[in-house]
Motif scaffolding. Structure first.
Motif, PDB file in Angstrom:
ATOM      1  N   GLN A  93      -5.691  15.760  -3.298  1.00 28.29           N
ATOM      2  CA  GLN A  93      -6.766  16.368  -3.890  1.00 28.29           C
ATOM      3  C   GLN A  93      -8.005  15.722  -3.999  1.00 28.29           C
ATOM      4  O   GLN A  93      -9.188  16.079  -3.417  1.00 28.29           O
ATOM      5  CB  GLN A  93      -6.316  16.488  -5.377  1.00 28.29           C
ATOM      6  CG  GLN A  93      -7.421  17.403  -6.140  1.00 28.29           C
ATOM      7  CD  GLN A  93      -6.979  17.504  -7.694  1.00 28.29           C
ATOM      8  OE1 GLN A  93      -6.703  16.572  -8.504  1.00 28.29           O
ATOM      9  NE2 GLN A  93      -6.948  18.766  -8.120  1.00 28.29           N
ATOM     10  N   TYR A  94      -7.967  14.375  -3.720  1.00 26.78           N
ATOM     11  CA  TYR A  94      -9.210  13.306  -3.814  1.00 26.78           C
ATOM     12  C   TYR A  94      -9.705  13.542  -2.494  1.00 26.78           C
ATOM     13  O   TYR A  94     -10.939  13.739  -2.160  1.00 26.78           O
ATOM     14  CB  TYR A  94      -8.697  12.023  -4.017  1.00 26.78           C
ATOM     15  CG  TYR A  94      -9.945  11.085  -4.139  1.00 26.78           C
ATOM     16  CD1 TYR A  94     -10.864  11.180  -5.059  1.00 26.78           C
ATOM     17  CD2 TYR A  94     -10.015  10.151  -2.934  1.00 26.78           C
ATOM     18  CE1 TYR A  94     -11.975  10.286  -5.012  1.00 26.78           C
ATOM     19  CE2 TYR A  94     -11.244   9.324  -2.932  1.00 26.78           C
ATOM     20  CZ  TYR A  94     -12.178   9.497  -3.866  1.00 26.78           C
ATOM     21  OH  TYR A  94     -13.419   8.704  -3.767  1.00 26.78           O
ATOM     22  N   PHE A 147     -12.255  16.568  -3.162  1.00 31.71           N
ATOM     23  CA  PHE A 147     -13.520  16.009  -3.691  1.00 31.71           C
ATOM     24  C   PHE A 147     -14.314  15.236  -2.578  1.00 31.71           C
ATOM     25  O   PHE A 147     -15.478  15.086  -2.617  1.00 31.71           O
ATOM     26  CB  PHE A 147     -13.035  14.752  -4.704  1.00 31.71           C
ATOM     27  CG  PHE A 147     -12.309  15.427  -6.093  1.00 31.71           C
ATOM     28  CD1 PHE A 147     -12.468  16.597  -6.277  1.00 31.71           C
ATOM     29  CD2 PHE A 147     -11.466  14.659  -6.471  1.00 31.71           C
ATOM     30  CE1 PHE A 147     -11.921  17.113  -7.488  1.00 31.71           C
ATOM     31  CE2 PHE A 147     -10.915  15.124  -7.499  1.00 31.71           C
ATOM     32  CZ  PHE A 147     -11.028  16.377  -8.200  1.00 31.71           C
ATOM     33  N   PHE A 187      -2.537  13.679  -6.048  1.00 29.39           N
ATOM     34  CA  PHE A 187      -4.003  13.300  -6.502  1.00 29.39           C
ATOM     35  C   PHE A 187      -4.471  12.546  -5.301  1.00 29.39           C
ATOM     36  O   PHE A 187      -5.709  12.953  -4.754  1.00 29.39           O
ATOM     37  CB  PHE A 187      -3.644  12.192  -7.611  1.00 29.39           C
ATOM     38  CG  PHE A 187      -3.515  12.724  -8.809  1.00 29.39           C
ATOM     39  CD1 PHE A 187      -4.294  13.620  -9.341  1.00 29.39           C
ATOM     40  CD2 PHE A 187      -2.403  11.951  -9.613  1.00 29.39           C
ATOM     41  CE1 PHE A 187      -3.987  14.082 -10.588  1.00 29.39           C
ATOM     42  CE2 PHE A 187      -2.269  12.478 -10.899  1.00 29.39           C
ATOM     43  CZ  PHE A 187      -2.955  13.616 -11.325  1.00 29.39           C
ATOM     44  N   VAL A 188      -3.724  12.079  -4.265  1.00 28.05           N
ATOM     45  CA  VAL A 188      -4.303  11.750  -3.310  1.00 28.05           C
ATOM     46  C   VAL A 188      -4.794  12.805  -2.227  1.00 28.05           C
ATOM     47  O   VAL A 188      -6.139  12.548  -1.772  1.00 28.05           O
ATOM     48  CB  VAL A 188      -3.203  10.842  -2.310  1.00 28.05           C
ATOM     49  CG1 VAL A 188      -3.968  10.430  -0.926  1.00 28.05           C
ATOM     50  CG2 VAL A 188      -2.934   9.396  -3.070  1.00 28.05           C
ATOM     51  N   PHE A 247       3.472  13.484  -7.783  1.00 35.95           N
ATOM     52  CA  PHE A 247       1.909  13.667  -8.375  1.00 35.95           C
ATOM     53  C   PHE A 247       0.957  12.537  -8.000  1.00 35.95           C
ATOM     54  O   PHE A 247      -0.173  12.855  -7.682  1.00 35.95           O
ATOM     55  CB  PHE A 247       1.928  13.091  -9.861  1.00 35.95           C
ATOM     56  CG  PHE A 247       2.768  12.023 -10.325  1.00 35.95           C
ATOM     57  CD1 PHE A 247       4.198  12.185 -10.665  1.00 35.95           C
ATOM     58  CD2 PHE A 247       2.222  10.883 -10.652  1.00 35.95           C
ATOM     59  CE1 PHE A 247       4.844  11.093 -11.054  1.00 35.95           C
ATOM     60  CE2 PHE A 247       2.784   9.765 -10.914  1.00 35.95           C
ATOM     61  CZ  PHE A 247       4.207  10.019 -10.982  1.00 35.95           C
ATOM     62  N   VAL A 248       1.468  11.512  -7.074  1.00 34.85           N
ATOM     63  CA  VAL A 248       0.557  10.605  -6.251  1.00 34.85           C
ATOM     64  C   VAL A 248       0.140  11.425  -5.136  1.00 34.85           C
ATOM     65  O   VAL A 248      -0.919  11.166  -4.764  1.00 34.85           O
ATOM     66  CB  VAL A 248       1.521   9.547  -5.938  1.00 34.85           C
ATOM     67  CG1 VAL A 248       0.727   8.463  -4.851  1.00 34.85           C
ATOM     68  CG2 VAL A 248       1.827   8.534  -7.081  1.00 34.85           C
ATOM     69  N   LEU A 285       6.751   8.077  -2.175  1.00 37.36           N
ATOM     70  CA  LEU A 285       5.465   8.637  -2.829  1.00 37.36           C
ATOM     71  C   LEU A 285       5.793   9.752  -3.821  1.00 37.36           C
ATOM     72  O   LEU A 285       6.208  10.887  -3.409  1.00 37.36           O
ATOM     73  CB  LEU A 285       4.354   9.172  -1.955  1.00 37.36           C
ATOM     74  CG  LEU A 285       3.661   8.191  -0.991  1.00 37.36           C
ATOM     75  CD1 LEU A 285       2.938   8.922   0.074  1.00 37.36           C
ATOM     76  CD2 LEU A 285       3.297   7.195  -1.768  1.00 37.36           C
ATOM     77  N   PRO A 286       5.610   9.337  -4.831  1.00 34.13           N
ATOM     78  CA  PRO A 286       6.186  10.467  -6.145  1.00 34.13           C
ATOM     79  C   PRO A 286       5.041  11.592  -6.034  1.00 34.13           C
ATOM     80  O   PRO A 286       4.047  11.655  -5.498  1.00 34.13           O
ATOM     81  CB  PRO A 286       5.924   9.850  -7.521  1.00 34.13           C
ATOM     82  CG  PRO A 286       5.918   8.417  -7.382  1.00 34.13           C
ATOM     83  CD  PRO A 286       5.606   8.169  -5.615  1.00 34.13           C
TER      84      PRO A 286
END
Lengths: 572, 318, 309
Positions: C152-153, C157, C149-150, C145-146, C142-143
């Protein structure tokens, strides 16, 4: 009747491998009384180390005891919990491992590692006491300046000193039993002797029972009253050492006795060598090789021939290496110092010395792999010093090496056929068909089946690889073979077999051998002349008989004394 | 004293011969199948599930990369803002991006970019690494000192940072797959060179090299015939793994905005473009991320399978 | 030891000169015009161009520019950003934040990496070993930034466990999530390296000897197995700092952490060529210095290095 200190009954040990369970030790029985010494002798894979390490449950990897019992001092060891075993180790049973280079943790100081053992076995408590005892332990093991060297690290110690540290740790808690697993095989012979003497007097003083594991029958007999000979995981013969050496019963033991160079050199040396040889060969009957017989054969051959021209002349040769130090300064190191000797055609000259004596440097200079700093080496009268690349290339056809490490001397990615045929290819001898024929002929000469042609080195045993290396060396029909520790890494029986092969090839092809070795015992059975080297200097050069029978120099005498088994009466 | 049962004690015990029949010393076994390092490694690889899973995945990825039309008939550049961020619908199974492009089609067409950057970088890294590593390791001396220092300098700049500098010097329209591959490859080779150099120095010590010198083989031939074949295995492993690294590097650069321009399909671009809407339509970001991760996973799995097969020590670790 | 440090420092000088020279050469040799690139799609007037060239000394010969920069480093002048702030003052405000973030990540990755790696290595072939191996393989794929984002989401969120972006002054609490993200990039490699290293050390003779002299398992594992296994892991962490720099750029950008990475992130996003170069250079220098420190730590761990003449 009192129970012996150690009693092993029907011991079975197995290893789990990819191809299923492999039985390493079967039905072994052993008894050892308090204060007694017992040697277990065998080749690699015989199960000797496995048996010994199983006593304190230090079997490597997937090994485990599958049956039988080990009773020690009234307790059953095979059913102990981990904690209980940890209490036995060190405290009651000490352990001295084989290789001093790898058995000390490189990142901790010597003092730390000894103190750790002292503390773990409850010999002393409190920082000061522990340190005091640790220094004592090291002093007892023969490190006179122990207090000064406690802070040093293993890489600052020589092999012999590390082994002393290991012995000290093994005996630190005054155990009832000491397991010594080939404790000195990695050391130079003279160091080996000193350390074993020391170990012997220490254990005698303390009344420690010792199990001594070795591959050297001579050494075993010299160091232990009782011998156990193991073969393929079983005990094939056991009994008093002297009796076994004098009167081996099992065919395997007979083979071992016949093949052990240390014993053979003793037998040759004994005045009635002829008689002894006769005795052995009648006794053993089926023994397929006998070093004494081989040596006798060559002596006879040589007597028939008379003087011959020199194949190799080494004339006042010096080799200086520049050793770069961290600060960028280069310091001169003289590896070979004004060395002179000559080798007659068709004879064998052995260069004997301990590590760092410069013996291998001589070989490398002769082979043109290292430049000569001063002096000259002549091969067949042709001077190496003045040779250009072309001349050297031509000279290589006359002279080929065989190296020590049977696992590193063949390119693992080349087939056996290509390995043996490569010299022919490089020197453009014949066409591909005739080269193939020659390779087959060579395989035959070293008694390997032709089917080996398309196979790869990793499928061969050490001895077979060494035979391939010899075949490759012979490919260009050279006159001179340089054997750099060529049999040192082999098991006794295989070693004897390769020595025999070398002797036969010499006779058949009139080869000249330069035999580099640290092992005087082997020299006795293969060489006509001996050069003894110490720290780059030639100490003594004479015929083998003279060197063994009447050594002129003290160093030579020390080397001779260090041949294992030199202290036992063979009674032959 | 019985001859069959060993009664320990002072007596002389001899085992019955039939118990341990004497084998010939050093007998040759010609019945076994021939084997060598590469054949053994292949045998080993064939038995690994991870090798087959990764190979099938890579094969699929490569097919998608070469023939994207076979997998999607929708034009990835045909976008319509009226579909912006819409969910899946008939013919558009993964929905739309913010700009109203088809997510699925963009992923399919982005495959080629990742795979070609990966391949070009790998060829570059392998080539530069082998040349520098082989010369430095084999010839030693001052050649080695010079080359190693040069390698150190390149090694001291983390290659993505270096690529950021290089790429930021280009205008967006000048950036393409070749430029980005060069930018990454130019700074990624020193680790390959170091691995090969170390391995060559190790192999050079072997007696078979001395033996080859002793028959008069030239230095160059020794390097090509004996040294390189025996030291290339770890390079192959690190190369396979660096392919995955190159794909990640491209995606990272594109995501950051110094990679490929938006006119070229790239997963990194798509992820970058979707980040502002993460809260509302996470899937437009997640789908290309999954594609990227699976591709990277496939190459890493392959690399590790190859490493384990080539290195007996690693085999023992399993 | 002092000798080792001295020679290690001496060795670092040519590398330092070499890397900065290389970066400057790259910028100089590139076909693109950094000043033009600044304007993106807009077309600047020649006067604007000239002024900017003057400002960044771009009309001087290459070697002069380089020497100017090199001299600048010694007096703490690292150039100015696009918006006119001196790089050094930007660093003063952003560096402590990045340091905090990196510290969190380093602690997390070494604790979990070495811990899980040790567990996995000691239980080679067992269930926990296989789970840890599979988990680390997934993480490696998994890079960063992936992952960012995951997480963070999912964690902000969806569940609001963490705040989605970092608040004013970057308090420690807010840095935990970005720290976790930054750590995940390397933790898998550390797990695997530790595992490999532990298994190799366990097979060493001195470990058997340690048991042989009567040490308990509780002593042998930390003192002989783990201690020796750490040497390659420390080396890895050194080279891994480079990955961390890139990771910090991405993470700080995504979580809006006011650190050095975000400054670079924004400079990249806004195509501010010269600023990008300045900050990359700063990061490379930092990387070199940190590596030097790691090397010294390495010498502490391994006496064989320490005593090399």
């Amino acid at each position: 009747m009192t129970e012996p200190l150690l009693q092993i009954r029907d011991l079975e040990i197995a290893f789990k491998t990819q191809n299923g369970i492999v039985q390493a030790v079967r039905g072994v029985n052993l008894d050892l009384g308090a204060g007694e010494t017992l040697a277990i002798v065998g080749e690699s894979g015989s199960g000797k180390s496995t048996t010994a390490t199983s006593i304190i449950n230090l079997l490597p990897g997937t090994g485990h005891i599958t049956g039988g019992s080990i009773r020690f001092d009234g307790r059953e060891l095979t059913s102990l919990s981990r904690k209980e075993m940890e209490n036995i180790r060190g405290r009651e049973i000490g352990f001295v491992p084989q290789d001093p280079m790898s058995n000390l943790n490189p990142v901790w100081s010597i003092g730390f590692q000894v103190e750790e053992a002292v503390r773990a076995n409850g010999i002393a408590t409190g920082r000061k006491e522990v340190k005091k005892r640790a220094i004592e332990v090291l002093k007892e093991a023969g490190l006179a300046d122990a207090d000064r060297r406690m802070k040093q690290y293993p890489h600052q110690f020589s092999g012999g000193m590390r082994q002393r540290v290991l012995i000290g740790m093994g005996l630190a808690a005054n155990p009832k039993l000491l397991i010594a697993d080939e404790p000195t095989s990695a050391l130079d012979v003279t160091v080996q002797r000193v350390i074993l003497d020391h170990l012997e007097s220490l254990t005698q003083e303390l009344g420690t029972a010792v199990i001594f594991i070795t591959h050297d029958l001579g050494l075993a007999a010299e160091r232990a009253k009782h011998l156990v000979v193991m073969y393929k995981g079983r005990i094939v013969e056991a009994g008093p050492s002297v009796e076994i050496l004098q009167n081996p019963q099992h065919p395997y033991t007979k083979r071992l006795v016949a093949a052990a160079p240390s014993l053979a050199s003793r037998r040759i040396q004994s005045a009635d060598a002829q008689l002894a040889e006769l005795e052995v060969s009648t006794q053993t009957g089926t023994v397929d090789f006998d070093l004494v017989a081989a040596a006798a054969g060559r002596a006879e051959l040589k007597a028939k021939q008379g003087p011959r021209p020199n194949a190799i002349e080494v004339d006042d040769v010096t080799k200086v290496f520049k050793i770069r130090q961290g600060s960028g300064r280069a310091v001169d190191f003289t590896a070979v110092d004004k060395m002179s000797f000559a080798v007659e055609k068709g004879t064998t000259t052995a260069i004997v010395g301990e590590s760092g004596s410069g013996k291998s440097t001589i070989a490398r200079m002769l082979l043109g792999l290292e430049t000569i700093t001063s002096g000259d080496i002549r091969v067949d009268g042709e001077s190496l010093a003045g040779l250009d690349n072309k001349g050297l290339f031509k000279l290589r056809r006359k002279m080929q090496p065989v190296f020590q490490d049977p696992y590193g001397s063949l390119n693992p990615l080349q087939s056996i056929g290509n390995i043996i045929g490569e010299p022919l290819d490089v020197h453009k001898v014949g066409d591909s068909k005739s080269r193939r024929n020659r390779v087959n002929e060579l395989l035959d000469q070293v008694s390997l089946p032709k089917a080996m042609f398309g196979r790869y080195p990793n499928e061969l045993s050490g001895g077979q690889r060494q035979r391939v290396a010899i075949a490759r060396a012979l490919a260009l029909k050279p006159e001179i073979i340089v054997l750099d520790e060529a049999v040192s890494a082999l098991d006794v029986l295989v070693q004897a077999q390769v020595l025999q092969l070398l002797a036969e090839l010499q006779e058949e092809l009139e080869l000249t051998y330069l035999f580099i070795t640290h092992d005087l015992a082997v020299v006795r059975v293969i060489a006509d002349n001996v050069c003894v080297m110490e720290q780059g200097k030639l100490v003594e050069a004479a015929t083998t008989d003279e060197v063994f029978g009447n050594p002129k120099m003290e160093y030579t005498q020390r080397l001779l004394d260090a041949i294992p088994g030199s202290g036992i009466k063979m009674g032959l | 004293m019985s001859n069959n049962e060993y009664t320990p004690g002072p007596g002389h015990y001899v085992a019955p011969l039939e118990e341990t029949p004497l084998a010939a010393v050093d007998a040759v076994n010609v019945d076994e199948k021939p084997s060598n390092l590469w054949r053994d490694a292949w045998q080993d690889l064939r038995g690994r599930i991870s090798f087959w899973i990764s190979s099938v995945l890579i094969l699929l990825i490569v097919i998608v990369a070469i023939f994207p039309q076979l997998f999607s008939s929708v034009d990835p550049t045909k976008c319509d803002l009226q579909f912006s961020n819409q969910g899946p619908s008939e013919g558009h199974i993964l929905g739309y991006t913010k700009l109203g492009c088809d997510v699925y089609s963009r992923i399919i067409h982005g495959t080629g970019t990742s795979v070609s950057v990966g391949l070009i970088v790998t060829v570059l890294v392998f080539g530069l690494g082998v040349i520098f590593g082989a010369i430095a390791g084999f010839y030693g001396g001052w050649v080695d000192s010079v080359l190693s220092r040069v390698g150190d300098i390149f090694f001291s700049i983390p290659y993505i940072l270096a690529a950021i500098v290089v790429m930021s010097q280009f205008k967006a329209e000048d950036r393409n797959v070749w430029v980005i591959s060069l930018a990454i490859g130019l700074f990624a080779w020193p680790s390959t060179a170091r691995v090969l150099r170390a391995e060559i120095i190790r192999v050079k010590q072997a007696d078979y090299i001395t033996s080859a010198k002793s028959i008069g083989l030239s230095n160059f031939k020794i390097l090509m015939r004996h040294v390189l074949p025996n030291s290339i295995a770890p390079v192959i492993v690190i190369t396979t793994l660096s392919l995955a690294g190159a794909i990640v590097a491209e995606a990272t650069l594109s995501y950051l905005g110094v990679g490929l321009p938006s006119t070229i399909m790239s997963w990194g671009n798509d992820i970058g473009a979707a980040q502002d809407n993460l809260r509302n339509s996470p899937m437009t970001l997640i789908y290309p991320s999954i594609a990227l991760s699976i591709t990277v996973l496939a190459f890493i799995m392959l690399g590790e399978a190859v490493r384990d097969a080539l290195d007996p020590k690693a085999r023992a670790r399993r | 030891m002092a000798r080792y440090i001295f020679f290690r420092l001496l060795q670092a000088i040519p590398v330092l000169l070499g890397t900065t020279l290389l970066i400057y050469f790259m910028v100089f040799a590139m076909p693109g015009d950094p000043i033009l690139a600044l304007f993106g799609d807009k077309t600047p007037t020649p006067a604007q161009l000239e002024a900017l060239r003057e400002q960044y000394h771009l009309n001087e010969p290459f070697i002069m520019q380089y020497l100017r920069f090199l001299g600048g480093i010694f007096v703490g002048d690292l150039g100015t950003t696009y918006s006119g702030q001196p790089v050094i003052s930007v660093l003063q405000s952003t560096f402590p934040v990045t340091l905090r973030l990196a510290l969190i990540a380093l602690i997390l990755e070494t604790v979990f990496g070495i811990g899980l790696g040790l567990l996995s290595g000691l239980r080679k072939g067992g269930a926990s070993d296989n789970i840890i191996l599979a988990f680390s393989l997934l993480l490696i794929s998994l890079p960063i930034f992936v992952i960012a984002f995951v997480l963070q989401y999912l964690l902000t969120f969806q569940t609001s466990i963490f705040r989605p972006t970092v608040g004013e002054g970057a308090p420690w609490g807010d840095l935990i999530l970005p720290g976790i993200v930054l750590a995940t990039a390397s933790v898998a490699q550390i797990i695997r390296l530790t595992r490999t290293s532990v298994i190799e050390t366990m097979g060493q003779d001195f470990v058997r000897t340690a048991y042989g002299k009567g040490l308990s398992r509780g002593r042998v594992i930390p003192v002989h197995i783990l201690r020796n296994s750490l040497i390659p892991v420390v080396t890895y962490i050194g080279t891994d700092l480079g990955v961390m720099m890139v990771g910090a750029t991405v993470t700080e950008g995504i979580f809006n952490v006011p650190g050095v990475g975000r400054t670079l992130f924004q400079a990249i996003k806004q195509s501010e060529g010269p600023t990008v170069v300045s900050f990359v250079t700063v990061m490379v220098l930092l990387y070199l210095i940190l590596n030097l420190l790691i090397d010294l730590l390495y010498a502490v761990l391994d006496p064989r290095i320490r005593y090399v003449k």
